[in-house]
Write a protein that holds these residues in place. Structure first.
Motif, mmCIF file in Angstrom:
data_model
loop_
_atom_site.group_PDB
_atom_site.id
_atom_site.type_symbol
_atom_site.label_atom_id
_atom_site.label_comp_id
_atom_site.label_asym_id
_atom_site.label_seq_id
_atom_site.Cartn_x
_atom_site.Cartn_y
_atom_site.Cartn_z
ATOM 1 N N ALA A 328 0.828 -1.206 0.000
ATOM 2 C CA ALA A 328 0.000 0.000 0.000
ATOM 3 C C ALA A 328 0.864 1.258 0.000
ATOM 4 N N ARG A 329 2.021 1.188 0.672
ATOM 5 C CA ARG A 329 2.908 2.356 0.717
ATOM 6 C C ARG A 329 3.724 2.500 -0.561
ATOM 7 N N SER A 330 4.139 1.370 -1.145
ATOM 8 C CA SER A 330 5.094 1.441 -2.251
ATOM 9 C C SER A 330 4.433 1.526 -3.624
ATOM 10 N N LEU A 331 3.150 1.184 -3.710
ATOM 11 C CA LEU A 331 2.483 1.220 -5.008
ATOM 12 C C LEU A 331 2.255 2.664 -5.428
ATOM 13 N N HIS A 332 2.770 3.023 -6.583
ATOM 14 C CA HIS A 332 2.661 4.402 -7.052
ATOM 15 C C HIS A 332 1.294 4.642 -7.669
ATOM 16 N N SER A 333 0.781 5.833 -7.437
ATOM 17 C CA SER A 333 -0.372 6.288 -8.203
ATOM 18 C C SER A 333 0.156 6.784 -9.535
ATOM 19 N N PHE A 334 -0.490 6.375 -10.625
ATOM 20 C CA PHE A 334 0.102 6.679 -11.916
ATOM 21 C C PHE A 334 -0.804 7.531 -12.791
ATOM 22 N N MET A 335 -0.188 8.137 -13.781
ATOM 23 C CA MET A 335 -0.904 8.975 -14.737
ATOM 24 C C MET A 335 -1.382 8.084 -15.884
ATOM 25 N N LEU A 336 -2.676 8.057 -16.110
ATOM 26 C CA LEU A 336 -3.254 7.064 -17.004
ATOM 27 C C LEU A 336 -3.109 7.390 -18.483
ATOM 28 N N ARG A 337 -2.758 8.623 -18.817
ATOM 29 C CA ARG A 337 -2.689 8.968 -20.234
ATOM 30 C C ARG A 337 -1.440 8.426 -20.904
ATOM 31 N N ASP A 338 -0.428 8.143 -20.136
ATOM 32 C CA ASP A 338 0.850 7.701 -20.697
ATOM 33 C C ASP A 338 1.247 6.384 -20.039
ATOM 34 N N PRO A 339 1.228 5.260 -20.801
ATOM 35 C CA PRO A 339 1.574 3.968 -20.206
ATOM 36 C C PRO A 339 2.914 3.954 -19.496
ATOM 37 N N SER A 340 3.878 4.746 -20.000
ATOM 38 C CA SER A 340 5.198 4.739 -19.373
ATOM 39 C C SER A 340 5.141 5.261 -17.946
ATOM 40 N N GLN A 341 4.095 6.053 -17.628
ATOM 41 C CA GLN A 341 3.993 6.614 -16.293
ATOM 42 C C GLN A 341 3.567 5.575 -15.258
ATOM 43 N N TYR A 342 2.857 4.537 -15.704
ATOM 44 C CA TYR A 342 2.451 3.528 -14.728
ATOM 45 C C TYR A 342 3.165 2.196 -14.930
ATOM 46 N N MET A 343 4.147 2.176 -15.819
ATOM 47 C CA MET A 343 4.933 0.958 -15.994
ATOM 48 C C MET A 343 5.653 0.587 -14.699
ATOM 49 N N ASP A 344 6.077 1.589 -13.933
ATOM 50 C CA ASP A 344 6.759 1.310 -12.663
ATOM 51 C C ASP A 344 5.831 0.582 -11.704
ATOM 52 N N SER A 345 4.552 0.947 -11.732
ATOM 53 C CA SER A 345 3.600 0.274 -10.854
ATOM 54 C C SER A 345 3.411 -1.177 -11.264
ATOM 55 N N LEU A 346 3.302 -1.424 -12.579
ATOM 56 C CA LEU A 346 3.174 -2.797 -13.054
ATOM 57 C C LEU A 346 4.449 -3.585 -12.784
ATOM 58 N N ALA A 347 5.599 -2.890 -12.785
ATOM 59 C CA ALA A 347 6.885 -3.559 -12.560
ATOM 60 C C ALA A 347 7.060 -4.015 -11.123
ATOM 61 N N LEU A 348 6.206 -3.541 -10.232
ATOM 62 C CA LEU A 348 6.346 -3.928 -8.835
ATOM 63 C C LEU A 348 6.228 -5.447 -8.675
ATOM 64 N N SER A 349 5.306 -6.055 -9.424
ATOM 65 C CA SER A 349 5.168 -7.510 -9.364
ATOM 66 C C SER A 349 6.419 -8.201 -9.862
ATOM 67 N N TYR A 350 7.000 -7.684 -10.935
ATOM 68 C CA TYR A 350 8.237 -8.267 -11.467
ATOM 69 C C TYR A 350 9.369 -8.173 -10.457
ATOM 70 N N ASN A 351 9.476 -7.023 -9.799
ATOM 71 C CA ASN A 351 10.578 -6.804 -8.863
ATOM 72 C C ASN A 351 10.531 -7.751 -7.672
ATOM 73 N N HIS A 352 9.354 -8.286 -7.375
ATOM 74 C CA HIS A 352 9.232 -9.194 -6.233
ATOM 75 C C HIS A 352 9.260 -10.670 -6.644
ATOM 76 N N LEU A 353 9.578 -10.927 -7.908
ATOM 77 C CA LEU A 353 9.730 -12.315 -8.343
ATOM 78 C C LEU A 353 11.093 -12.840 -7.937
ATOM 79 N N PRO A 354 11.182 -14.119 -7.531
ATOM 80 C CA PRO A 354 12.510 -14.716 -7.337
ATOM 81 C C PRO A 354 13.244 -14.786 -8.667
#
Length: 802
Positions: A328-354
């Protein structure tokens, strides 16, 4: 109709919550309501768990009863006790449904959209061909909504033909035509694969002519694709429709659609919370202790369904308060008009993969955009790449399957197609997540780490590796008649032109997948690639030369051939071979050169690693199965009858789990012998597997069988009881047009989840529906009956039509 356990749980929790701050007199009434809710809930849970009773299940029942008793005594702990009840119910759901994969598609909040679009697709205000479009940004659920409409019973009933194909940014017109035709003309698959682009278009036009059809063009980027295809869609004023999904809201203007695009909106906060709960919990209810963090998370997803689903996947396997608070603290609120702005939020799942799971996930990015990835192929490629490592006594395939399910549970992969046994047949990756894979490959320079000394030529740089993999697989070279997974790219062109493979250049190659490149003969120079682990070839004559045994590291061999294949005896020296998959025909394996006391000429005693053997004639299997002790999946094609006219069964391997019979010509009375296989879980009986119009299975007991599939048989009468198939979970009946009915006692099998009837007689379909109604009247809400194209025995030569 009785209420589902999830609704009963909500009622129970409401009553428990009301108990907290009431006077003793009013509390007495609520205690009575709690006891009533509890008894009804336990009754429904008991029905849900029929056939799955064991000590663990009984322990969960006892735990729920104990927690309800405590809630009555100490109501101030109602919320925490409700959470305990909920967790116990989640465990029961997981036990009951763990054997099947639920491909539930979340469309919460789109009820009005579904109704509006159904009216546009099925309305009778005009019978002219019309284009209907669903538009919106990536991740809003356009494809999910389209699939919901595509599978709607009203759509299935009204349209004679339904077809679906994915377009994407880069496409080949031929692929689009093949995709559309393959959706409804399964019997013509081999024929259409040989056709030219012009012939495919003419074939499509003729099949659609005079029919009422719905064709979905998913993920269309501009009007060029529609302009390429428009001529093949006849307008016979039959009420036909073409449905687009697109990110371009104005596309409908360029294709002269009859009405503006239906633009999807972001979800409301309430809808987002419902999606989040439904994706995370089988009951659809979030525990009280996680609600505050969960609602913060859903608000930060700002109504984008893809973000909600992926974030839910991130939390799927971890329900601690600390973890949820951290997300809840680390998930970024993102700007929806530009996919690159919320790619970091989607990457959160990747970053926590072994680390090992990251490699598996990134590899999925090399498949083409909007590509349905066969699960077996993906798992075998992971193994060939060396991503999967043994742990304990489990097979690499089982470990890889768990990793695949982990990625699906985390919502990093999606289910695309299901097998008859309820397992995933094909998966796919969302465009945004595929973009994430490509970005991560470049950002972290992982290509050199993942692919070093595996399947890339030694002189290739990291940047060229990425370029070759992404562009080489996504786009077909000019002249290739089929697209799909083709690797390495340049070898496809080379083999198509009759060139030779330079062993020195590709000496480190691990994967050679030329299954989409038709050539004349099995290439002899492939034996130079001694490091190969995975080899897939499509050849008019696919018989390998004896020198195939030089590929000592080969694990997977896949052959598509227009002629029957003869597998040389040297195959028995390839001790690392795990899967031998031949796609068609009645194929022979030469006698192995087994030795008794000592090994002569280097011949080993067998293929201990072999797990899959398909499309093999039984006549070549006299002395094979004693030498393949770990064979789990077997496909027979060809007579099982000896020269004397008797059924000649080989001694099957003890670990065999899946058996497919085609053209074996058995009498139905001989099926009792198959029932004796001790570990058999999936049995598929295809064309002419058995001869005769009656199968009386009353003298057999398929003790471990979970899936029975009957396809294209002349069967008229099927007689059995629930005692013959005590553990059956799925009965699948396809194109058995003479079959008069489904045995009524099948519905009384406690473990049965699904009856699927497609392309059969109307009486067979009605009998399946009657079974479902009978079970519902007895309180069984868990048996599903599905069916399409049940025609009363009519079949057209070109297609199965309504």
């Amino acid at each position: 109709m009785e209420e589902a356990p999830a609704l009963l749980l909500k009622k129970l929790f409401i009553n428990i919550g009301q108990l907290t701050d009431l006077t003793s007199e009013k509390a007495l009434d609520y205690r009575g309501d709690i006891l009533v809710s509890f008894r009804i809930l336990m009754k429904q849970l008991g029905k849900m768990m029929l056939g799955y009773e064991n000590k663990e299940v009984q322990g969960l029942y006892d735990e729920i009863e104990l927690l309800v008793d405590r809630a009555l005594v100490v109501p101030q702990f109602g919320k925490s006790l409700s959470d305990g009840i909920l967790e116990a119910c989640e465990k029961l759901y997981n036990i009951r449904f763990s054997s099947t994969v639920e491909a539930e598609e979340i469309i919460i909040g789109f009820d009005d959209e579904v109704e509006t679009l159904l009216d546009q697709l099925t309305g009778t205000s005009t019978r002219q061909l019309q284009v209907v479009s669903i538009a919106g940004m990536a991740g809003l659920g356009k494809t999910t909504l389209a699939r919901k409409l595509y599978k709607d019973p009203l759509i299935e009933y009204i349209f004679d033909i339904r077809a679906w194909t994915s377009v994407s940014q880069e496409y080949l017109k031929r692929d689009l035509l093949l995709g559309i035709l393959s959706s409804f003309a399964n019997d013509l698959r081999e024929e259409i694969n040989e056709m030219s682009e012009e012939q495919l278009g003419e074939k499509l036009y003729r099949l659609l002519k005079g029919r009422q059809y719905l064709v979905v063009l998913d993920d269309i980027w501009d009007c060029k694709a529609w302009n390429d295809l428009r001529v093949y869609f006849p307008d016979d004023k039959t009420g036909s429709r073409v449905l687009f999904t697109t990110r371009d809201i104005d596309l409908c203007l360029h294709v002269r659609a009859a009405r503006p695009a239906h633009v999807l909106r972001l979800r409301t906060e309430g809808e987002s919370w419902d999606i989040f709960q439904r994706k995370l919990f089988r009951t659809g209810i979030c525990p009280h202790r996680l609600e505050a963090s969960g609602k913060v998370i859903t608000r930060k997803c700002e109504g984008l369904p893809l973000a909600l689903v992926i974030t839910a996947g991130l939390l799927k396997n971890e329900s601690s308060d600390t973890w949820w608070s951290q997300i809840a603290r680390s998930l970024h609120s993102f700007m929806l008009r530009d996919p690159s702005q919320y790619m970091d939020s989607l990457a959160l799942s990747y970053n926590h993969l072994p680390t090992h799971l990251r490699h598996c996930f990134l590899f999925v990015g090399v498949f083409p955009e909007d590509y349905d990835i066969p699960v077996s192929k993906l798992i075998w490629l992971w193994i060939a790449q060396g991503f999967i490592h043994e742990t304990g006594c489990r097979s690499l395939e089982d470990i890889a399957q768990d990793l695949l399910m982990d990625l699906i549970k985390r919502s990093l992969l999606m289910t695309a197609k299901m097998r008859a046994d309820g397992q995933i047949k094909a998966c796919r990756i969302h465009d945004l997540l595929r973009d994430l894979c490509l970005r991560k490959l470049k950002e972290e320079n992982l290509s050199s780490q993942i692919y070093k000394d595996s399947h890339i030529p030694a002189m290739a740089s990291s940047s060229s590796i990425i370029t070759n993999m992404l562009h080489g697989i996504s786009l077909d070279p000019p002249g290739l008649p089929l697209s799909g997974f083709c690797y390495p790219f340049e070898l496809g062109e080379l083999l198509l032109k009759g060139g030779s493979i330079l062993g020195e250049t590709y000496k480190s190659l691990r994967i050679l997948d030329m299954e989409s490149v038709p050539i004349s003969l099995f290439p002899s120079d492939v034996i130079q690639l001694s490091n190969l682990r995975y080899l897939a070839i499509q050849a008019r004559d696919g018989s390998p030369q004896p020198s195939i045994s030089n590929l000592v590291n080969l694990q997977i061999l896949i052959i598509s051939s227009r002629k029957n294949v003869v597998v040389p005896k040297t195959i028995w020296s390839m001790v690392n071979l795990r899967h031998l998959c031949i796609k068609s025909g009645e194929n022979l394996m030469e006698e192995p050169c087994f030795v008794q006391e000592t090994e002569k000429d280097g011949c080993p005693s067998g293929l201990a690693s072999l797990q899959t053997l398909s499309q093999i004639s039984p006549q070549s299997c006299d002395d094979i199965f004693s030498r393949t002790p770990n064979l789990r999946k077997l496909g027979f094609c060809g007579p099982l009858i000896s020269s004397e006219g008797d059924v000649d069964f080989p001694n099957f391997p003890e670990k065999l789990k899946k058996l497919t019979l085609s053209n074996t010509g058995m009498d139905w009375e001989e099926m009792w012998a198959v029932s004796l296989l001790p570990t058999l879980e999936v049995l598929k009986l295809n064309f002419h597997a058995c001869i005769g119009e009656t199968w009386d299975a009353s003298d057999a007991e398929f003790q471990r069988l979970k899936v029975l599939k009957l396809h294209g048989l002349d069967l008229r009468e099927f007689v059995c009881s629930r005692e013959n198939f005590p553990g059956l979970q799925r009965l699948v009946v396809h194109h058995c047009v003479k079959l008069e009915s489904i045995p009524s006692d099948i519905g009384r099998i406690l473990t049965l989840d699904l009856i699927e009837v497609r392309g059969c007689s109307s009486s067979a379909w009605v009998s399946a529906q009657d079974i479902q109604k009978e079970q519902e009247s007895e309180g069984n809400q868990f048996l599903k009956v599905q069916g399409t194209n049940n025609l009363g025995g009519f079949q057209d030569q070109d297609l199965v039509a309504k």
